[in-house]
Design a protein around this motif. Sequence first.
Motif, mmCIF file in Angstrom:
data_model
loop_
_atom_site.group_PDB
_atom_site.id
_atom_site.type_symbol
_atom_site.label_atom_id
_atom_site.label_comp_id
_atom_site.label_asym_id
_atom_site.label_seq_id
_atom_site.Cartn_x
_atom_site.Cartn_y
_atom_site.Cartn_z
ATOM 1 N N ASP A 155 45.970 40.706 54.156
ATOM 2 C CA ASP A 155 44.759 41.445 54.493
ATOM 3 C C ASP A 155 43.595 40.575 53.999
ATOM 4 O O ASP A 155 43.776 39.362 53.843
ATOM 5 N N ASP A 156 42.448 41.162 53.722
ATOM 6 C CA ASP A 156 41.298 40.348 53.327
ATOM 7 C C ASP A 156 41.297 39.932 51.858
ATOM 8 O O ASP A 156 40.460 39.131 51.442
ATOM 9 N N ILE A 157 42.248 40.437 51.046
ATOM 10 C CA ILE A 157 42.288 40.092 49.628
ATOM 11 C C ILE A 157 43.630 39.494 49.208
ATOM 12 O O ILE A 157 43.674 38.538 48.449
ATOM 13 N N TYR A 158 44.710 40.049 49.699
ATOM 14 C CA TYR A 158 46.044 39.632 49.268
ATOM 15 C C TYR A 158 46.879 39.063 50.408
ATOM 16 O O TYR A 158 46.705 39.434 51.564
ATOM 17 N N GLU A 159 47.825 38.210 50.031
ATOM 18 C CA GLU A 159 48.932 37.878 50.922
ATOM 19 C C GLU A 159 50.137 38.602 50.336
ATOM 20 O O GLU A 159 50.229 38.808 49.123
ATOM 21 N N TYR A 160 51.021 39.043 51.201
ATOM 22 C CA TYR A 160 52.158 39.869 50.800
ATOM 23 C C TYR A 160 53.447 39.256 51.303
ATOM 24 O O TYR A 160 53.458 38.518 52.274
ATOM 25 N N ARG A 161 54.540 39.653 50.650
ATOM 26 C CA ARG A 161 55.864 39.342 51.179
ATOM 27 C C ARG A 161 56.867 40.316 50.573
ATOM 28 O O ARG A 161 56.666 40.841 49.491
ATOM 29 N N ARG A 162 57.924 40.542 51.343
ATOM 30 C CA ARG A 162 59.025 41.392 50.895
ATOM 31 C C ARG A 162 60.176 40.478 50.483
ATOM 32 O O ARG A 162 60.454 39.485 51.144
ATOM 33 N N VAL A 179 46.834 37.068 45.354
ATOM 34 C CA VAL A 179 45.451 36.960 45.816
ATOM 35 C C VAL A 179 45.333 35.747 46.732
ATOM 36 O O VAL A 179 45.876 34.673 46.432
ATOM 37 N N LEU A 180 44.644 35.941 47.851
ATOM 38 C CA LEU A 180 44.433 34.840 48.799
ATOM 39 C C LEU A 180 43.760 33.665 48.089
ATOM 40 O O LEU A 180 42.848 33.851 47.280
ATOM 41 N N GLY A 181 44.211 32.483 48.398
ATOM 42 C CA GLY A 181 43.625 31.271 47.818
ATOM 43 C C GLY A 181 44.154 30.929 46.439
ATOM 44 O O GLY A 181 43.683 29.975 45.810
ATOM 45 N N THR A 182 45.138 31.672 45.937
ATOM 46 C CA THR A 182 45.716 31.378 44.622
ATOM 47 C C THR A 182 46.356 29.997 44.638
ATOM 48 O O THR A 182 47.031 29.625 45.596
ATOM 49 N N ILE A 231 43.672 32.359 40.376
ATOM 50 C CA ILE A 231 42.993 32.864 41.567
ATOM 51 C C ILE A 231 41.594 32.255 41.660
ATOM 52 O O ILE A 231 40.999 31.909 40.635
ATOM 53 N N PRO A 232 41.072 32.120 42.866
ATOM 54 C CA PRO A 232 39.716 31.589 43.018
ATOM 55 C C PRO A 232 38.706 32.549 42.374
ATOM 56 O O PRO A 232 38.829 33.768 42.523
ATOM 57 N N PRO A 233 37.723 32.025 41.655
ATOM 58 C CA PRO A 233 36.747 32.882 40.970
ATOM 59 C C PRO A 233 36.035 33.863 41.904
ATOM 60 O O PRO A 233 35.785 35.013 41.529
ATOM 61 N N GLU A 234 35.760 33.446 43.128
ATOM 62 C CA GLU A 234 35.044 34.323 44.064
ATOM 63 C C GLU A 234 35.894 35.517 44.511
ATOM 64 O O GLU A 234 35.369 36.509 45.004
ATOM 65 N N MET A 235 37.214 35.444 44.304
ATOM 66 C CA MET A 235 38.089 36.555 44.697
ATOM 67 C C MET A 235 38.232 37.603 43.592
ATOM 68 O O MET A 235 38.630 38.741 43.855
ATOM 69 N N VAL A 283 39.058 41.625 44.022
ATOM 70 C CA VAL A 283 40.281 42.214 43.472
ATOM 71 C C VAL A 283 39.933 43.445 42.631
ATOM 72 O O VAL A 283 40.575 44.489 42.749
ATOM 73 N N GLU A 284 38.922 43.325 41.791
ATOM 74 C CA GLU A 284 38.513 44.467 40.951
ATOM 75 C C GLU A 284 38.036 45.639 41.796
ATOM 76 O O GLU A 284 38.351 46.793 41.514
ATOM 77 N N ALA A 285 37.271 45.348 42.840
ATOM 78 C CA ALA A 285 36.799 46.410 43.738
ATOM 79 C C ALA A 285 37.975 47.105 44.404
ATOM 80 O O ALA A 285 38.010 48.336 44.533
ATOM 81 N N ARG A 286 38.986 46.340 44.820
ATOM 82 C CA ARG A 286 40.178 46.920 45.448
ATOM 83 C C ARG A 286 40.923 47.808 44.450
ATOM 84 O O ARG A 286 41.364 48.897 44.786
ATOM 85 N N LYS A 287 41.074 47.343 43.215
ATOM 86 C CA LYS A 287 41.761 48.134 42.185
ATOM 87 C C LYS A 287 41.029 49.451 41.929
ATOM 88 O O LYS A 287 41.665 50.498 41.782
ATOM 89 N N CYS A 288 39.697 49.412 41.884
ATOM 90 C CA CYS A 288 38.901 50.639 41.695
ATOM 91 C C CYS A 288 39.115 51.595 42.869
ATOM 92 O O CYS A 288 39.273 52.802 42.679
#
Length: 162
Positions: free
Chosen positions: A53-60, A111-114, A121-125, A129-134
């Motif tokens: 998505d716009d913040i994370y990459e995922y995998r199962r 996190v994308l760009g890790t 993780i990239p500082p700009e992310m 990430v914090e906004a998503r957690k909130c």
Amino acid sequence: MSAMVDELDNMMDIDEDFHIQQHELMEAHPPVPTPAQKSQWQDETDYSEKYCDDIYEYRRVTVPRPMMTQFPPERTMEEHEWRDYGITMSRGWEHYDHHQPEANVLLFRRVLGTDPKTGQIPPEMATKVEARKCYITELEQARQRMLQEEARAREQHMSDMF
């Protein structure tokens, strides 16, 4: 004779208690898998393609069912834990959830760009990430309130029936 029977009963009770405690201990701390077992599990572990998505990459990660007995119940694993079981991925992946329909499917995100070598993780992310957690915390609180309201409504309905 009666004293001997009582003594025998007492010994059997102690023996039974010992076996129950031993069984509970085994459940709490399953036996450490052998290197051969770990190797077999590694061969049988399946990694999905990544999706994002716009913040994370995922995998199962689908692991063999016998491996599940080794995992800590009721929580996700830290990186060193899943690596100890032979799950291999680059740095920065987080075991964040379990797939409810299939207990042997572990859900990971990063996190994308890790940086895959350092896990940084990239500082700009970090802000995203914090906004998503909130946001997730707010959603969970709203869900809990809704469940409580539904339970109160059911209780009220039941008391109105009687």
